[in-house]
Write a protein that holds these residues in place. Structure first.
Motif, PDB file in Angstrom:
ATOM      1  N   GLU A  35       0.810  -1.207   0.000  1.00 14.20           N
ATOM      2  CA  GLU A  35       0.000   0.000   0.000  1.00 14.20           C
ATOM      3  C   GLU A  35       0.849   1.265   0.000  1.00 14.20           C
ATOM      4  N   MET A  36       2.121   1.059   0.242  1.00 18.00           N
ATOM      5  CA  MET A  36       2.985   2.247   0.253  1.00 18.00           C
ATOM      6  C   MET A  36       2.872   2.969  -1.079  1.00 18.00           C
ATOM      7  N   PRO A  37       2.866   4.314  -1.054  1.00 21.86           N
ATOM      8  CA  PRO A  37       2.703   5.039  -2.323  1.00 21.86           C
ATOM      9  C   PRO A  37       3.765   4.690  -3.344  1.00 21.86           C
ATOM     10  N   GLU A  38       4.960   4.381  -2.848  1.00 20.88           N
ATOM     11  CA  GLU A  38       6.039   4.102  -3.807  1.00 20.88           C
ATOM     12  C   GLU A  38       5.825   2.774  -4.521  1.00 20.88           C
ATOM     13  N   LEU A  39       5.096   1.882  -3.883  1.00 19.64           N
ATOM     14  CA  LEU A  39       4.919   0.568  -4.489  1.00 19.64           C
ATOM     15  C   LEU A  39       3.509   0.366  -5.047  1.00 19.64           C
ATOM     16  N   LYS A  40       2.649   1.279  -4.673  1.00 13.94           N
ATOM     17  CA  LYS A  40       1.235   1.108  -4.988  1.00 13.94           C
ATOM     18  C   LYS A  40       1.028   0.856  -6.479  1.00 13.94           C
ATOM     19  N   ALA A  41       1.766   1.629  -7.295  1.00 19.61           N
ATOM     20  CA  ALA A  41       1.530   1.532  -8.735  1.00 19.61           C
ATOM     21  C   ALA A  41       2.401   0.483  -9.400  1.00 19.61           C
ATOM     22  N   LEU A  84       5.381 -12.288 -16.391  1.00 18.26           N
ATOM     23  CA  LEU A  84       6.047 -10.981 -16.400  1.00 18.26           C
ATOM     24  C   LEU A  84       5.370 -10.028 -17.374  1.00 18.26           C
ATOM     25  N   VAL A  85       5.124 -10.525 -18.577  1.00 23.10           N
ATOM     26  CA  VAL A  85       4.502  -9.658 -19.576  1.00 23.10           C
ATOM     27  C   VAL A  85       3.088  -9.289 -19.143  1.00 23.10           C
ATOM     28  N   ASN A  86       2.399 -10.219 -18.569  1.00 24.30           N
ATOM     29  CA  ASN A  86       1.045  -9.914 -18.115  1.00 24.30           C
ATOM     30  C   ASN A  86       1.048  -8.880 -17.004  1.00 24.30           C
ATOM     31  N   CYS A  87       2.027  -8.971 -16.150  1.00 24.66           N
ATOM     32  CA  CYS A  87       2.144  -7.962 -15.103  1.00 24.66           C
ATOM     33  C   CYS A  87       2.338  -6.581 -15.730  1.00 24.66           C
ATOM     34  N   LEU A  88       3.190  -6.555 -16.725  1.00 26.45           N
ATOM     35  CA  LEU A  88       3.504  -5.271 -17.350  1.00 26.45           C
ATOM     36  C   LEU A  88       2.293  -4.689 -18.059  1.00 26.45           C
ATOM     37  N   THR A  89       1.553  -5.538 -18.731  1.00 22.42           N
ATOM     38  CA  THR A  89       0.467  -5.012 -19.552  1.00 22.42           C
ATOM     39  C   THR A  89      -0.815  -4.808 -18.754  1.00 22.42           C
ATOM     40  N   GLY A  90      -0.793  -5.155 -17.488  1.00 21.97           N
ATOM     41  CA  GLY A  90      -1.965  -4.891 -16.683  1.00 21.97           C
ATOM     42  C   GLY A  90      -2.982  -6.021 -16.761  1.00 21.97           C
ATOM     43  N   ASP A 114       9.559   1.341 -14.901  1.00 22.94           N
ATOM     44  CA  ASP A 114      10.306   2.316 -14.133  1.00 22.94           C
ATOM     45  C   ASP A 114       9.830   2.205 -12.688  1.00 22.94           C
ATOM     46  N   TYR A 115      10.637   1.615 -11.846  1.00 25.30           N
ATOM     47  CA  TYR A 115      10.197   1.309 -10.488  1.00 25.30           C
ATOM     48  C   TYR A 115       9.959   2.559  -9.671  1.00 25.30           C
ATOM     49  N   LEU A 116      10.402   3.671 -10.205  1.00 27.92           N
ATOM     50  CA  LEU A 116      10.228   4.911  -9.460  1.00 27.92           C
ATOM     51  C   LEU A 116       8.801   5.427  -9.520  1.00 27.92           C
ATOM     52  N   ILE A 117       8.095   4.972 -10.509  1.00 30.16           N
ATOM     53  CA  ILE A 117       6.769   5.541 -10.699  1.00 30.16           C
ATOM     54  C   ILE A 117       5.857   5.149  -9.545  1.00 30.16           C
ATOM     55  N   GLY A 118       5.341   6.173  -8.891  1.00 31.99           N
ATOM     56  CA  GLY A 118       4.467   5.898  -7.769  1.00 31.99           C
ATOM     57  C   GLY A 118       3.086   6.455  -7.992  1.00 31.99           C
ATOM     58  N   ASN A 119       2.997   7.374  -8.917  1.00 39.27           N
ATOM     59  CA  ASN A 119       1.722   8.008  -9.201  1.00 39.27           C
ATOM     60  C   ASN A 119       0.878   7.087 -10.070  1.00 39.27           C
ATOM     61  N   PRO A 120      -0.334   6.764  -9.655  1.00 41.05           N
ATOM     62  CA  PRO A 120      -1.158   5.828 -10.437  1.00 41.05           C
ATOM     63  C   PRO A 120      -1.369   6.288 -11.876  1.00 41.05           C
ATOM     64  N   GLU A 121      -1.517   7.618 -12.043  1.00 42.08           N
ATOM     65  CA  GLU A 121      -1.721   8.108 -13.407  1.00 42.08           C
ATOM     66  C   GLU A 121      -0.486   7.878 -14.259  1.00 42.08           C
ATOM     67  N   ALA A 122       0.641   8.212 -13.633  1.00 48.16           N
ATOM     68  CA  ALA A 122       1.897   7.989 -14.349  1.00 48.16           C
ATOM     69  C   ALA A 122       2.057   6.513 -14.653  1.00 48.16           C
ATOM     70  N   ALA A 123       1.650   5.683 -13.683  1.00 48.35           N
ATOM     71  CA  ALA A 123       1.784   4.245 -13.892  1.00 48.35           C
ATOM     72  C   ALA A 123       0.910   3.802 -15.056  1.00 48.35           C
TER      73      ALA A 123
END
Lengths: 223, 1069
Positions: free
Chosen positions: A91-97, A163-169, B285-294
């Motif tokens: 849930e951390m913002p850095e990992l959230k996305a 891996l590819v599926n993770c990337l493509t959502g 890019d592991y730095l991306i934290g913003n959902p929009e950017a993601a």
């Protein structure tokens, strides 16, 4: 298997302190010091040790400490055994996305039950690997382990597909079709599979990665 | 399996280390190091191994290994717990065994430990002090490394500018502020009277005029004193060095950074080898934290993967190639057109502003800032146009981006270049108009007369006048007697402003930078912020989805923004020399930009769809910066080298003349060598001539002597008479305008040439009497006087102007001079072709007479003048007729000895001054010729005016024969009567020579009109040379003689001005 190795504590103990009881006692007491001595904040020695063991600066470590205690939402007394659950970490913002957040937790977690929960030292390890100054070797090593979904030490077709599926959502419209996926995986293997065993192993992976111009700068997480 | 991989990799690295390490220590090594890897199998043995180490060397090795472990442990990919244990164990071993080693080693270890700790501390602190670290990290974590790379680049630029600011601030601005002449003390630091009233207007300040123009911000403010302050700080030198150091530092830092970057990415040279792997493995890019950017990143990743797959599949397929090609051609044509258009517009605008400045008195705000606004507008709009055009091309996105970048870079460069070229053009035409103005009014030189009077009373004011006395307009409009300070300052307005082109260029650059900043701020606010607000809050009640369709949120275009930064830096580099505060301004600008941009990015931007590759782009940015730096340096250096520094302002108002003279003197010595060779070749020939003519001349000698003695006395008196006037003339020629006066000189030359040409046409007038001759002599003496005055003006004023401008007085005798000058007009009339020949002979004789007469006083006064010209003449000789000169040399060489007897001291001085010139026989002879007879002086002036290749022949004749014209009008017989000096054989030689040269002289005389104009440039050049050398003689002269009060008076004031310049020149030449 790796974690298995890492947690063979008794064995390690023997390996690491072969000198005899004297030394053992010494290190034991040091260990105890870490566990109990400074419950609420990091001692100077710990800070210096962590600085030696990671690529983080003092400020980074203190910052990480603050964030970790926030995540923990209680007193942090055991740097090795007090753990934050995987979900909270994700849930951390850095990992959230990050599409690989769960894998990251699993890779860095030293929990015996393999639930991906993270202790403070794991947390520091993670930040160190993702820090600015970490070497390409470290980064590519962890990247490999992150992409190695089944933890078998090689990237096979299944790993690549995941891996590819993770990337493509997750949504179906963004995912690649079967044909595209196969073509892609075939191309990847053509490029990187030097020994032609149908999988990508760590050295092959590192070989490919080390030639990428922007892997080091993108494999970063900044708190 | 992971374990296996793990051990595999570490083993590999270990193996290398093993090879490196001494193999003897293998046992210890494995014990200490490998244990953690392959622990299970080897435990027991290891325990034994480790039991004890007796050999100190072994212990030491072990300790080294442990230390290596400690230092490298962070690079192991182990879990923290494991690393901790290993670390502690290694430390234990080190501690335990280190005690057994010698004490020094212990201390060494302790020292190393301390050092390590200190290093870590320093590292921690430096991290703390890196500006905007947190801000950039925040951006990084939201938008990824691409966007962050822009800010990192910005920060790096900021660092460079800080250093540049410190350099200019510490070495140029501060010394000038602390030790330089204060504001208002000298004309170049004073706001002209006409502008004082408006100097504080917002309007003026905005256009960087008024107080800003006359401040340390610009080149023009810096004084040209060679040393300032008590410590003798050499400001001009420092200014120049800093100007160059700015470029040098930028180059060095850029190249270093690039080298470092390329070392980092050394491995990443092969480009397309692993396309698919990278697209997958390195995509995120592991730095991306913003959902929009993601989200947008995900989309970008999918796109790139799909594109790659498609490319792979469709590699063979080609879709309507013709169509695409024609579209691309069209697009490129459009781009080229817009580039050309932008360049033309800039040029046009600069041209127009120039026109406006010339014609209109009051400029509106728009007119003043037109140039910079237009340039900024173009830099803003054109990239978007390019982007639109690029859509036509249907290229691969990455290729599109590259094309876009290249085009924008070309656009920026084109803008800067067309701007600077237009500006320099303007500078050029500015000096041209200056010149034309001067020519128009040059014959107003008569104003000098009233000025004389005022000057004699207000000597101290001379300094002020220096800048202003040339004012032609003032004199026209105002009564000369009321030539007061205000008038002087009024003139400053005209002269100074126009002349300080460096300040002008600096102003334009700073203006451009400011306007560019405003436009950047405006575009951020308008295009990003307002649009963001609009899209965010109106999308609910709009008929289409604002966020995803038309306006959307502003994208952060990394590459273009980086380019804009580079462009901005290019402006700084271009203008830094002309406006030392430009880097300081840029520092402020970058700080502002940093905050505004980061705020805008975080609040209202979405990242660019095609994320620009960060690390590869790093060197790409730097390469572009380097390119920009190089291209920005070119015009600046060109301008510095090619254009004359403004004579009235800035630290180099003197310098260039010195440089030019050095170049010329080198050329001169070269020529001299050649001529010397020729001289020697012709030597024999001359001797033959001598023999032949000796008999012929013998009779004439005696007559002259008596005549001459009386002449000498009168001449001397006349010399003294004219001295006060000389002062007057000095004031006249203080004027700083060199360029203007040059043109004057041209016209005068023409005029004079006309006079001269009369000589051959007029019939012989045998009836001229001795009395007439006397009068003429006086006239000539006056000329020397005038010359002398001019000379002194020369010292003082800025150059050739003085000497040349002096002439009008002779030619157009409007004033007291008239009387004295008139004879000059007559004199040519008496001369006939034949007479010239005869005169020649006389001349030679005459000289001899003088030499014989030990009138030191006379010699001295006369000698002064020669000094003035001496330097010049050798040069003229060189350029001109070698043949004539040779002949003279003969004379000269022979005469030199007696001459030296008479005026030993002067000779010495001259020797010194002449330096290289005087070494060769010919220059000697010339100088000798001049010294004894003052007539030559006057004549020499004439001759100088006639400079031109062909005319040179004449010149020598004049120098010698002018005086003779007067005497010799009646013919050689009269001449004989007049000059009675005991004529040795060489005299007759001279006569012979004349016969020969005469024809040439005639020709050249007729040509003189046309040639004189052409030769004017030559003259300028020579005058520059002369200028410097004259200063030497002047100085010496001051030392040696101070008999004449009137002269010395003016000289005192002169000296002040000249002193520093003199210093400079003396030391260097």
């Amino acid at each position: 298997m790796l974690s298995g190795l890492l947690h063979k504590d008794s064995e390690l103990q023997r390996v690491l302190f072969p000198e005899g009881p004297e030394l053992k006692v010494c290190s034991r007491s040091g260990h105890i010091g870490i566990m109990g001595g400074s419950a609420s904040h990091l001692s100077k020695e710990q800070l210096s040790e962590y600085q030696e063991l990671t690529f983080l600066t003092k400020q980074d470590i203190l910052h990480a400490y603050r964030i970790f205690t926030e995540l923990l939402s209680k007193e942090l007394d055991d740097f090795q055994n007090t753990r934050v659950s995987k979900d909270r970490i994700c849930e951390m913002p850095e990992l959230k996305a990050n599409p690989f957040r769960e894998r990251i937790c699993l890779v860095f977690s030293t929990a015996a039950e393999k639930d991906g929960s993270i202790s403070f030292e794991d947390f520091l390890d993670m930040l160190s690997a993702f820090s600015d100054s970490a070497t390409l070797e470290i980064k590519s090593h962890y990247a490999f382990r992150i992409f190695d979904f089944d933890d078998d030490g090689t990237l096979d077709k299944e790993d690549l597909k995941k891996l590819v599926n993770c990337l493509t959502g997750g949504t179906s419209d963004t995912q690649l079709s079967e044909g595209e996926m196969n073509q892609l995986i075939q191309n990847i293997l053509e490029e990187s599979d030097i020994d032609k065993d149908g999988t990508v192993n760590l050295s092959e992976f590192q070989h490919v990665i080390s030639r990428s111009p922007d892997f080091v700068s993108s494999f970063k997480i900044v708190l | 399996m992971t374990e296996a991989a793990n051990s595999k990799s570490s083993k590999a690295s270990q193996r290398i280390k093993n090879i490196r390490k001494n193999s003897i220590n293998r046992r210890i090594y494995s014990a200490a190091y490998e244990e953690h890897e392959n622990s299970h199998s080897e435990d027991d043995e290891q325990e034994d191994d480790k039991a004890d180490y007796k050999d100190p060397e072994e212990i030491f090795q072990n300790i080294q290994i442990q230390k290596e472990i400690i230092s490298n442990i962070r690079c192991r990919s182990w879990a923290m717990g494991q690393k901790l244990k290993v670390l502690r164990q290694a430390k234990e071993i080190v501690l335990k065994y280190e005690g057994r080693l010698t004490r020094t080693r212990g201390y060494q270890a302790a020292g190393a430990e301390m050092w390590k700790k200190f290093g870590r501390l320093v590292y921690n602190i430096t991290v703390l002090f890196i500006p905007w670290e947190m801000r950039i990290k925040k951006i990084e974590s939201h938008f990824g490394s691409g966007v962050a790379s822009y800010f990192i680049f910005l920060r790096w630029m900021f660092g460079i500018n800080i250093v540049l600011t410190i350099m200019t601030g510490a070495f140029v601005i501060l010394p000038e502020l602390l030790a330089g002449a204060p504001f208002g003390s000298v004309p170049s630091k004073t706001i002209p009277a006409g502008y004082v009233a408006s100097a504080q207007d917002l309007d003026t300040i905005w256009s960087l005029g008024g107080y800003l123009q006359y401040s340390v911000m610009f080149y023009g403010y810096y004084g040209n004193d060679r040393k300032i302050g008590r410590a003798g700080y050499r400001l001009p030198l420092a200014y120049f060095m800093v100007g160059m150091a700015v470029f040098a530092y930028s180059f060095i830092i850029l190249l270093r950074k690039m080298a470092k970057n390329s070392r980092l990415s050394m491995a990443s040279t092969s480009d397309e080898n692993y396309t698919f792997c990278w697209k997958v493995f390195c995509a995120w890019d592991y730095l991306i934290g913003n959902p929009e950017a993601a989200e947008s990143k995900t989309a970008a990743v999918i796109n790139s993967i799909r594109e790659a797959i498609l490319e792979e599949q469709v590699k063979k397929k080609d879709r309507s190639l013709a169509m695409i090609i024609s579209l691309r051609i069209l697009a490129n044509i459009l781009v080229l057109l817009s580039l050309a258009g932008s360049i033309y517009i800039i040029y046009f605008v600069v041209d127009r502003s120039q026109e406006l400045e010339r014609t209109k008195v009051e400029l509106t705000l728009w007119e003043k800032n037109e140039v910079s606004v237009v340039v900024s507008l173009i830099t803003m709009i054109a990239p978007s146009v390019f982007e639109l055009v690029a859509q036509l091309e249907m290229l691969h996105p990455r290729t599109t981006l590259r094309f876009q970048l290249a085009r924008v870079l070309v656009l920026y460069l084109g803008n800067l270049y067309s701007l600077i070229i237009a500006l320099l053009d303007k500078v050029n035409s500015m000096s041209m108009t200056d010149n034309s103005n001067d020519t128009g009014t040059s014959f107003l030189a008569t104003r000098a007369l009233p000025e004389e009077e005022s000057l004699s009373t207000i000597v101290p004011e001379i300094r002020l006048r220096r800048n202003s006395s040339f004012s032609s307009e003032d004199n026209k409009t105002k009564p000369l007697t009321r030539f007061n300070k205000t008038a002087l300052f009024d003139y400053n307005i005209l002269s100074q402003q126009d002349q300080c082109w460096e300040t002008y260029v600096g102003q334009e650059m700073l203006k451009l930078s400011i306007i560019d900043m405003l436009f950047t701020v405006g575009s951020i606010l308008l295009i990003d912020f307002i649009r963001g607000l609009f899209v965010r809050y109106l999308s609910d009640c709009w008929c289409w989805d604002l966020e995803s369709k038309f306006p959307e949120y502003g994208e952060f275009k990394i590459a273009e923004n980086v380019l804009h930064l580079i462009y901005n830096q290019g402006m700084i580099w271009m203008g830094a020399f002309f406006s030392p505060c430009l880097p300081a301004f840029n520092v402020l600008k970058l700080i502002g930009l940093m905050y505004l941009r980061s705020w805008a990015v975080l609040t209202c931007n979405v990242p660019h769809q095609q994320v620009f590759r960060a690390s590869r782009s790093n060197n790409f940015y730097l390469a572009m910066t380097l390119f920009m730096l190089f291209l920005c340096m070119l015009p600046t250096v060109f301008a510095i080298a090619r254009y004359r520094p403004s004579p009235t302002c800035g630290p180099f108002s003197m310098l260039i003349y010195y440089l030019q003279s050095i170049a010329r003197s080198l050329k001169f010595t070269n020529n001299q060598l050649r001529i010397q060779l020729q001289i020697e070749r012709t030597e024999d020939k001359k001797k033959v001539f001598q023999m032949a003519v000796a008999r012929f001349q013998h009779q004439e000698d005696d007559d002259k002597k008596t005549e001459h003695e009386s002449d000498v006395a009168s001449q001397e008196s006349s010399l003294q008479e004219s001295s006060p006037r000389r002062n007057g003339s000095v004031t006249n020629f203080d004027s700083p305008l060199s360029a203007g006066s040059r043109i004057q000189s041209i016209s005068q030359q023409v005029a004079h040439a006309v006079d001269v040409t009369r000589v051959p046409n007029l019939p012989e007038n045998p009836s001229t009497t001795a009395a007439q001759k006397h009068r003429r002599e006086h006239a000539f003496q006056r000329n020397p006087g005038g010359l002398q005055g001019a000379t002194s003006g020369h010292y003082r004023g800025k150059l050739s102007s003085s000497r040349v401008t002096k002439l009008p007085e002779d030619i157009h005798p409007d004033a007291p001079f008239r009387k004295c000058v008139r004879p000059l007009h007559y004199s040519p009339s008496e001369g006939t072709p034949q007479m010239i020949l005869g005169r020649r002979v006389h001349t030679a004789r005459y000289i001899l007479v003088n030499e014989r007469e030990p009138r030191k006083r006379l010699m001295r006064s006369a000698a002064r003048i020669p000094k003035h010209y001496k330097v010049d003449e050798p040069r003229g000789v060189v350029e001109m007729l070698p043949r004539n000169m040779k002949r003279y040399t003969v004379h000269g060489a022979q005469r030199t000895n007696p001459q030296l007897h008479f005026s030993g001291e002067e000779e010495d001085e001259e020797e010194l001054e002449q330096g290289t010139f005087s070494r060769s026989p010919r220059p000697h002879s010339l100088s000798d010729l001049h010294q004894p007879t003052r007539f030559y002086i006057g004549d020499s002036k004439d001759s100088r005016i006639l400079i031109g290749k062909d005319l040179t022949q004449i010149r020598y004749e004049y120098e010698d024969s002018e005086p003779l014209r007067d005497h010799a009008g009646p013919g050689s017989s009269q001449a004989q009567r007049l000059g009675k000096g005991p004529v040795p054989t060489n005299q007759s030689v001279g006569a012979h020579v004349k016969w020969k040269t005469k024809q040439k002289a005639d020709q050249s005389l007729t040509e003189s009109d046309s040639i004189s104009v052409a030769s004017s440039s030559d003259q300028q050049n020579s005058s520059t040379d002369q200028y410097i050398q004259v200063i030497h003689s002047k100085d010496k002269y001051l030392k040696s003689s101070s008999e004449k009060l009137s002269r010395t008076k003016s000289r005192v004031s002169i000296e002040l001005n000249v002193a520093e310049a003199n210093d400079l020149i003396c030391s260097n030449v």
